[in-house]
Scaffold this active site. Structure first.
Site, PDB file in Angstrom:
ATOM      1  N   SER A  92     -50.527  33.421   5.966  1.00  0.00           N
ATOM      2  CA  SER A  92     -49.364  33.832   5.166  1.00  0.00           C
ATOM      3  C   SER A  92     -49.153  35.325   5.342  1.00  0.00           C
ATOM      4  O   SER A  92     -50.086  36.060   5.709  1.00  0.00           O
ATOM      5  CB  SER A  92     -49.645  33.539   3.694  1.00  0.00           C
ATOM      6  OG  SER A  92     -48.716  34.198   2.862  1.00  0.00           O
TER       7      SER A  92
ATOM      8  N   TYR B 194     -55.450  33.566  -3.691  1.00  0.00           N
ATOM      9  CA  TYR B 194     -54.639  33.004  -2.594  1.00  0.00           C
ATOM     10  C   TYR B 194     -54.535  34.003  -1.440  1.00  0.00           C
ATOM     11  O   TYR B 194     -54.788  33.659  -0.283  1.00  0.00           O
ATOM     12  CB  TYR B 194     -53.240  32.637  -3.111  1.00  0.00           C
ATOM     13  CG  TYR B 194     -52.315  32.190  -2.007  1.00  0.00           C
ATOM     14  CD1 TYR B 194     -52.473  30.938  -1.415  1.00  0.00           C
ATOM     15  CD2 TYR B 194     -51.301  33.027  -1.530  1.00  0.00           C
ATOM     16  CE1 TYR B 194     -51.642  30.529  -0.376  1.00  0.00           C
ATOM     17  CE2 TYR B 194     -50.469  32.625  -0.493  1.00  0.00           C
ATOM     18  CZ  TYR B 194     -50.635  31.372   0.077  1.00  0.00           C
ATOM     19  OH  TYR B 194     -49.827  30.973   1.109  1.00  0.00           O
TER      20      TYR B 194
HETATM   21  N1  LIG Z   1     -43.868  28.167   1.232  1.00  0.00           N
HETATM   22  C1  LIG Z   1     -44.198  29.419   1.362  1.00  0.00           C
HETATM   23  O1  LIG Z   1     -43.499  30.326   0.851  1.00  0.00           O
HETATM   24  C2  LIG Z   1     -45.412  29.810   2.189  1.00  0.00           C
HETATM   25  C3  LIG Z   1     -45.537  31.144   2.583  1.00  0.00           C
HETATM   26  C4  LIG Z   1     -46.641  31.515   3.338  1.00  0.00           C
HETATM   27  C5  LIG Z   1     -47.609  30.575   3.687  1.00  0.00           C
HETATM   28  N2  LIG Z   1     -47.461  29.286   3.264  1.00  0.00           N
HETATM   29  C6  LIG Z   1     -48.525  28.340   3.643  1.00  0.00           C
HETATM   30  O2  LIG Z   1     -47.956  27.243   4.321  1.00  0.00           O
HETATM   31  C7  LIG Z   1     -48.798  26.093   4.184  1.00  0.00           C
HETATM   32  C8  LIG Z   1     -47.951  24.900   3.811  1.00  0.00           C
HETATM   33  O3  LIG Z   1     -47.396  25.125   2.540  1.00  0.00           O
HETATM   34  P1  LIG Z   1     -45.929  24.654   2.139  1.00  0.00           P
HETATM   35  O4  LIG Z   1     -45.128  25.862   1.875  1.00  0.00           O
HETATM   36  O5  LIG Z   1     -45.437  23.657   3.089  1.00  0.00           O
HETATM   37  O6  LIG Z   1     -46.258  24.019   0.702  1.00  0.00           O
HETATM   38  P2  LIG Z   1     -46.119  22.530   0.139  1.00  0.00           P
HETATM   39  O7  LIG Z   1     -44.726  22.037   0.332  1.00  0.00           O
HETATM   40  O8  LIG Z   1     -46.658  22.605  -1.255  1.00  0.00           O
HETATM   41  O9  LIG Z   1     -47.108  21.680   1.063  1.00  0.00           O
HETATM   42  C9  LIG Z   1     -48.504  21.798   0.936  1.00  0.00           C
HETATM   43  C10 LIG Z   1     -49.162  20.645   1.668  1.00  0.00           C
HETATM   44  O10 LIG Z   1     -50.579  20.785   1.509  1.00  0.00           O
HETATM   45  C11 LIG Z   1     -51.110  19.553   1.075  1.00  0.00           C
HETATM   46  N3  LIG Z   1     -52.290  19.721   0.224  1.00  0.00           N
HETATM   47  C12 LIG Z   1     -52.418  20.509  -0.868  1.00  0.00           C
HETATM   48  N4  LIG Z   1     -53.618  20.325  -1.428  1.00  0.00           N
HETATM   49  C13 LIG Z   1     -54.264  19.393  -0.678  1.00  0.00           C
HETATM   50  C14 LIG Z   1     -55.520  18.751  -0.766  1.00  0.00           C
HETATM   51  N5  LIG Z   1     -56.386  19.009  -1.761  1.00  0.00           N
HETATM   52  N6  LIG Z   1     -55.845  17.837   0.168  1.00  0.00           N
HETATM   53  C15 LIG Z   1     -54.976  17.519   1.157  1.00  0.00           C
HETATM   54  N7  LIG Z   1     -53.770  18.090   1.290  1.00  0.00           N
HETATM   55  C16 LIG Z   1     -53.421  19.012   0.383  1.00  0.00           C
HETATM   56  C17 LIG Z   1     -49.982  18.894   0.289  1.00  0.00           C
HETATM   57  O11 LIG Z   1     -50.129  17.471   0.302  1.00  0.00           O
HETATM   58  P3  LIG Z   1     -50.535  16.543  -0.959  1.00  0.00           P
HETATM   59  O12 LIG Z   1     -50.093  17.245  -2.205  1.00  0.00           O
HETATM   60  O13 LIG Z   1     -49.815  15.257  -0.697  1.00  0.00           O
HETATM   61  O14 LIG Z   1     -52.012  16.412  -0.848  1.00  0.00           O
HETATM   62  C18 LIG Z   1     -48.769  19.307   1.107  1.00  0.00           C
HETATM   63  O15 LIG Z   1     -48.561  18.390   2.147  1.00  0.00           O
HETATM   64  C19 LIG Z   1     -49.853  26.475   3.151  1.00  0.00           C
HETATM   65  O16 LIG Z   1     -51.063  26.788   3.789  1.00  0.00           O
HETATM   66  C20 LIG Z   1     -49.266  27.704   2.479  1.00  0.00           C
HETATM   67  O17 LIG Z   1     -50.272  28.555   1.976  1.00  0.00           O
HETATM   68  C21 LIG Z   1     -46.395  28.871   2.535  1.00  0.00           C
END
Ligand SMILES: NC(=O)c1ccc[n+]([C@@H]2O[C@H](COP(=O)([O-])OP(=O)(O)OC[C@H]3O[C@@H](n4cnc5c(N)ncnc54)[C@H](OP(=O)(O)O)[C@@H]3O)[C@@H](O)[C@H]2O)c1
Length: 281
Positions: free
Chosen positions: A144, A157
């Site tokens: 991130s 985080y």
């Molecule tokens: N969105 C942003 O602004 C942003 C910015 C920078 C970095 N990121 C990073 O991008 C990545 C993806 O995030 P996103 O933005 O796509 O968020 P998201 O829509 O909340 O997706 C998160 C994914 O992680 C899975 N997950 C969470 N806890 C889990 C667990 N205990 N076991 C298995 N799977 C798990 C969730 O699936 P289930 O709930 O179905 O398990 C979901 O598929 C993350 O690493 C996040 O830190 C996001």
């Protein structure tokens, strides 16, 4: 990995957001996708959608809680038992927690550490031998923009993402010349379920002060740039012009200057997120 033609990719966090979008973009080229997350219904729905775009594709849904060491072990055993010819590992699953560290729920902090750090590291460790067997291969670790500096109110985080970036850079250097490329992705704000998941019970979305809208990049663009970065063997992918400018600003600024922009403890004490726990004390 020049392209993803006929590749076998494992994507953690494929049920939503960036992981789901990467699955969509890989589906027309890949031969086999292994979708990992906890929500089986979401994964099955995605499976049907992907088969609609590429009927030749093999899609396996693995319902795994990455915070549970035992379930991570079972996933690895399943890959080995089924002799999966893995050539692309995408460690994307991750979660945050918005609010003061002192008021955080310890079990939630532990889950963040397990998913963002421990599971990601274990999957790399246990699956590199598999990737070596089917070279050329690639690892994409999702970090991130929060990895670039400490973030008060998201302290754990941001620290986990600093780990992901540091670990990925070191692993890339170690694996240079082996046919396994390592890339890490550092998105800024993206509209996914991330914000909702990071919000604490009893707090309002307004308590979260996100980065200004100009830093936002669409989930489609983030996924596209990430996959292109892997195809071009980039060490790091930072999607979005303004995010690049901000990161450059951070890189050129000494820490004592950056500290001036962190919210003061007095400001933080006003935040409602601290209140539920203080009320019990
Ligand atoms: N969105 C942003 O602004 C942003 C910015 C920078 C970095 N990121 C990073 O991008 C990545 C993806 O995030 P996103 O933005 O796509 O968020 P998201 O829509 O909340 O997706 C998160 C994914 O992680 C899975 N997950 C969470 N806890 C889990 C667990 N205990 N076991 C298995 N799977 C798990 C969730 O699936 P289930 O709930 O179905 O398990 C979901 O598929 C993350 O690493 C996040 O830190 C996001």
């Amino acid at each position: 990995m020049k392209d993803f033609l006929e590749s076998t990719a494992l994507i953690t966090g494929a049920s939503s957001g960036i992981g789901l979008e990467m699955a969509r973009q890989l589906a027309p080229m890949a031969a086999h996708l292994i979708l990992v997350a906890r929500r089986r219904d979401r994964l099955e729905e995605l499976r049907q959608e992907l088969l609609g775009t590429n009927p030749e594709l093999r899609v396996d849904c693995q319902c795994v809680d990455l915070a549970d060491k035992h379930q991570v072990g079972e996933l690895i055993a399943w890959l080995r038992d089924n002799q999966v010819k893995l050539d692309f590992l995408i460690n994307n699953a991750g979660l945050g927690d918005h609010g003061p560290f002192e008021a955080s729920d310890w079990e939630r902090v532990e889950r963040i550490l397990q998913v963002n750090v421990v599971a990601l590291t274990e999957l790399c460790h246990r699956l590199i031998p598999l990737l070596r067997r089917h070279r050329p291969g690639a690892i994409l670790n999702v970090s991130s923009v929060a990895s670039f500096l400490p973030v008060p109110e998201m302290a754990v985080y941001a620290a986990t993402k600093a780990y992901v970036s540091s670990f990925s850079e070191a692993l890339r250097a170690e694996l240079r010349g082996t046919g396994i490329a390592v890339t890490h992705l550092c998105p800024g704000p993206v509209d996914t379920e991330f914000g909702e998941v990071a919000q604490r019970e009893g707090t309002a979305p307004e308590d979260f002060r996100p980065m200004p809208a100009m830093f936002k990049v669409s989930v489609e663009r983030v996924a596209r740039q990430a996959l292109r970065g892997v195809a071009r063997d980039r060490a790091r992918v930072l999607p979005g012009f303004w995010i690049n400018v901000a990161v450059l600003g951070v890189a050129l600024s000494p820490m004592f200057l950056l500290r001036l922009f962190f919210p003061s403890s007095a400001e933080r004490a006003q935040l409602p997120a601290l209140q539920p726990r203080l009320a019990h004390e």
